[in-house]
Design an enzyme around this catalytic site. Sequence first.
Site, short mmCIF file in Angstrom:
data_model
loop_
_atom_site.label_atom_id
_atom_site.label_comp_id
_atom_site.label_asym_id
_atom_site.label_seq_id
_atom_site.Cartn_x
_atom_site.Cartn_y
_atom_site.Cartn_z
N ASN A 132 31.55 120.75 42.15
CA ASN A 132 30.59 120.09 41.25
C ASN A 132 30.63 118.58 41.58
O ASN A 132 31.60 117.90 41.25
CB ASN A 132 30.97 120.33 39.79
CG ASN A 132 30.06 119.57 38.84
OD1 ASN A 132 29.12 118.88 39.27
ND2 ASN A 132 30.34 119.68 37.54
N PHE A 134 29.19 116.20 40.29
CA PHE A 134 29.02 115.32 39.13
C PHE A 134 30.13 115.46 38.09
O PHE A 134 30.09 114.79 37.06
CB PHE A 134 27.66 115.59 38.47
CG PHE A 134 26.51 115.44 39.43
CD1 PHE A 134 26.23 114.22 40.01
CD2 PHE A 134 25.73 116.54 39.79
CE1 PHE A 134 25.19 114.07 40.92
CE2 PHE A 134 24.69 116.41 40.69
CZ PHE A 134 24.41 115.18 41.27
N ASP A 191 36.71 122.10 33.23
CA ASP A 191 36.70 123.37 32.50
C ASP A 191 35.33 124.03 32.54
O ASP A 191 35.22 125.26 32.50
CB ASP A 191 37.12 123.14 31.05
CG ASP A 191 38.60 122.81 30.94
OD1 ASP A 191 39.38 123.26 31.81
OD2 ASP A 191 38.98 122.08 30.00
N SER A 234 36.43 115.96 33.67
CA SER A 234 36.95 115.05 32.65
C SER A 234 37.85 115.82 31.68
O SER A 234 38.69 115.22 31.02
CB SER A 234 35.83 114.32 31.93
OG SER A 234 34.87 115.22 31.48
N1 LIG Z 1 25.25 120.03 40.47
C1 LIG Z 1 25.32 120.06 39.14
N2 LIG Z 1 24.48 119.33 38.37
C2 LIG Z 1 24.59 119.34 37.03
N3 LIG Z 1 25.50 120.06 36.34
C3 LIG Z 1 26.36 120.79 37.06
C4 LIG Z 1 26.33 120.83 38.48
N4 LIG Z 1 27.32 121.65 38.91
C5 LIG Z 1 27.93 122.10 37.81
N5 LIG Z 1 27.38 121.61 36.69
C6 LIG Z 1 27.75 121.82 35.28
O1 LIG Z 1 28.43 120.66 34.83
C7 LIG Z 1 29.25 121.02 33.71
C8 LIG Z 1 30.47 120.12 33.63
O2 LIG Z 1 31.18 120.24 34.81
P1 LIG Z 1 32.74 120.12 34.97
O3 LIG Z 1 33.42 120.99 34.03
O4 LIG Z 1 33.02 120.33 36.42
O5 LIG Z 1 32.99 118.57 34.67
P2 LIG Z 1 33.52 117.79 33.42
O6 LIG Z 1 33.30 116.36 33.74
O7 LIG Z 1 34.91 118.16 33.08
O8 LIG Z 1 32.61 118.29 32.30
P3 LIG Z 1 32.31 117.70 30.89
O9 LIG Z 1 31.24 116.70 31.14
O10 LIG Z 1 31.84 118.90 30.14
O11 LIG Z 1 33.58 117.11 30.38
C9 LIG Z 1 29.60 122.46 33.92
O12 LIG Z 1 29.36 123.16 32.74
C10 LIG Z 1 28.71 122.95 35.05
O13 LIG Z 1 27.99 124.09 34.66
C1 LIG Z 2 45.95 111.58 14.86
C2 LIG Z 2 45.97 112.16 16.20
C3 LIG Z 2 45.00 113.28 16.33
C4 LIG Z 2 45.14 113.93 17.66
C5 LIG Z 2 44.53 115.28 17.64
C6 LIG Z 2 44.84 115.98 18.89
C7 LIG Z 2 44.45 117.41 18.84
C8 LIG Z 2 44.40 117.91 20.24
C9 LIG Z 2 44.19 119.37 20.31
C10 LIG Z 2 43.80 119.72 21.70
C11 LIG Z 2 43.04 120.96 21.72
C12 LIG Z 2 42.51 121.27 23.09
C13 LIG Z 2 41.75 122.52 23.04
C14 LIG Z 2 41.05 122.77 24.32
C15 LIG Z 2 39.75 122.80 24.41
C16 LIG Z 2 39.06 123.07 25.69
O1 LIG Z 2 38.96 124.44 25.91
C17 LIG Z 2 37.67 122.49 25.69
C18 LIG Z 2 37.09 122.60 27.08
O2 LIG Z 2 37.66 121.66 27.92
N1 LIG Z 2 37.67 121.11 25.31
C19 LIG Z 2 36.98 120.69 24.27
O3 LIG Z 2 36.33 121.42 23.59
C20 LIG Z 2 37.06 119.22 23.97
C21 LIG Z 2 37.14 118.99 22.48
C22 LIG Z 2 38.52 119.09 21.99
C23 LIG Z 2 38.59 118.67 20.57
C24 LIG Z 2 39.79 117.81 20.27
#
Ligand SMILES: Nc1ncnc2c1ncn2[C@@H]1O[C@H](COP(=O)(O)OP(=O)(O)OP(=O)(O)O)[C@@H](O)[C@H]1O
Ligand SMILES: CCCCCCCCCCCCC/C=C/[C@@H](O)[C@H](CO)NC(=O)CCCCC
Length: 587
Positions: A132, A134, A191, A234
Amino acid sequence: METDLRLESSLWVGSKRYRAVLTGWHFNWTEVDKKNRDKKTISVPVAEVVGVEEGRVEILPQKSVEDKDKDFTVFYVKRSSSGGSSGLLWRLGRTQFSCPSRVLRDQWTKHLRTALKTHSPLRPHRLLVFINPFGGKKKGRKIYHSLVAPLFELAGISSHVIVTERANQARDHLLKKDLTGFDGVVCVGGDGMFSEMLHGLIGRTQQEAGLCENDPAVTLQPCPLHIGIIPAGSTDCVCYATVGVIDPVTSALHIVIGDSQPLDVCSVHHASTLVRYSVSLVGYGFYGDVLAESEKHRWMGPLRYDYSGTMVYLSNRSYAGIVQYLPADPLLSSPRDKTRCLSGCSVCSRSTERLFPHAADSGSLYSSNLSQFSSDSEGEWVSVEGRFRCVSLTCMSSSCPRSPLGLSPSAHLADGTGDLILVWDTHPLGFLKFLYRHTSTQDQFDLPFVEVHRVKAVRFSVPSGKEEEAYEEIVGQSGGIEEEERGYVETVSRSGSQQHLAERDTGRQMTNEQKTANPFLCGLCCSKSPSVSVWNCDGEILPFTEILCRIHGQLVRLYARGIEDGTAAQHCSEERDKCERRCILHK
Ligand SMILES: Nc1ncnc2c1ncn2[C@@H]1O[C@H](COP(=O)(O)OP(=O)(O)OP(=O)(O)O)[C@@H](O)[C@H]1O
Ligand SMILES: CCCCCCCCCCCCC/C=C/[C@@H](O)[C@H](CO)NC(=O)CCCCC
Ligand SMILES: [Ca+2]
């Protein structure tokens, strides 16, 4: 086999002479020197040898070969303790050996390569890689080409690389295109990209097996291809929870040596239709609201979760719901047993036998088509009703850098169960304490308004009258001050019998007068307070409130090995540091 592969001789590393021994499982070399009184031996498991090359070879910064015909180079996994990673961070180790003769050199390279084939049957030969461009900091391509591709090349892996041009391209490719010849698929991203792999592979496998994914009662077929994750997003929670660090080189090495970690998957259904699969979090209330809020602030990058978390916390919401769950066998494990699912976890190993009882007879894990529930009875559903801050279901610990022990620290990656965490409505400081404990080693379940249950399935619904309030309500529309004071648990019904419960905490929900008097704590709640939340499913918002979740044990396999025991890995890295960057592995 062991005796066939055994080889022992003197070898030189630089100006020092070593006694080198290859047994079936380990390649060891010990310095032959009177000063080496304690006979320090460098021992590399054959399974962790990345490659063996004739000559004096380097691959970084570029591949170079000095073809000395009595020399060979061994590349292997070297554990690093930098950044407090307790040896979970892996680097490529390299040692160049000189032999007394070319014949002996050829013997060593041949024996080592044969040992590799024999002891690492799951090493991939051909991989399908999706990048990916992006994801995260938009460095996916660079990460792959500069850090990962050279390791794949060294290990003799051929890869077909697709840089995606749109969301869901990777998922659709896995669902429809020819996958013959591939041993595994790799995603370079976060993810969201992993989720595309998950949906593509599970969907493809069920199509080919003629199984209906919509039916929550069907026993799904485990996927034959492994999934590798090169973290470049991210949010890389799945990588963190299955490898222990977010590091592209470490993940590439796990792929190269063919590590294998089965993973439970939760299928989420609504009205007899499959909605999504999840491995990490299916969360209603706080986690759903944080995700919905964060979508409005994508421009902030990963910081959007901190900002949205604060805003949602201040909005002080709770939601009415009916949660029904099917408990897992309490004799097998408990979410409060203070254990951790580590590499080689015995709870998960025992689950493999339970989930695939005939795998050993047939010789393949994947040929078992018996129901996962055939060996244990379904059990009784339990039903609870009340107001919740959040309802979360996780198939694994869901540890991540923000929460190093995770949502459920004792959850297992591959035991066929999930942990259901019910956080009943409580006062704001109580909920803050619960959230804060996720960032420390303090037990977040040791609070009077929190319950955790190990389960096989969960059903969620809203009390009648609420269900018609669509999810759009929270994704951006108005609410208004709730007329009634939010109570605590009204009634709890267990196996049909109604019981009135006492308040779950000494603190009470603020009254409307208190809200007016305390605008800071009251926060957003005074302007809107929707009656339904949304579901956060591994970072995606689900467009339904009423869902049924079912855990499918070990449905997919990752190129990973779970979290290695920190103390053993730490010991290992300390020893190695003493021995001048040599990898000494104490098994
Ligand atoms: N070429 C593309 N253009 C736009 N979106 C894409 C592309 N390839 C993948 N994706 C989508 O981008 C989303 C986010 O991608 P990825 O999980 O790799 O990055 P991330 O930065 O962790 O995501 P998020 O922005 O959700 O935190 C995925 O759900 C995926 O379906
Ligand atoms: C006062 C201090 C407060 C600190 C609170 C910390 C709590 C942290 C709990 C961490 C839970 C992580 C769960 C994982 C979720 C991922 O499958 C999912 C996909 O990447 N992320 C989110 O939904 C991203 C959204 C996650 C919501 C937090
Ligand atoms: Ca599990």
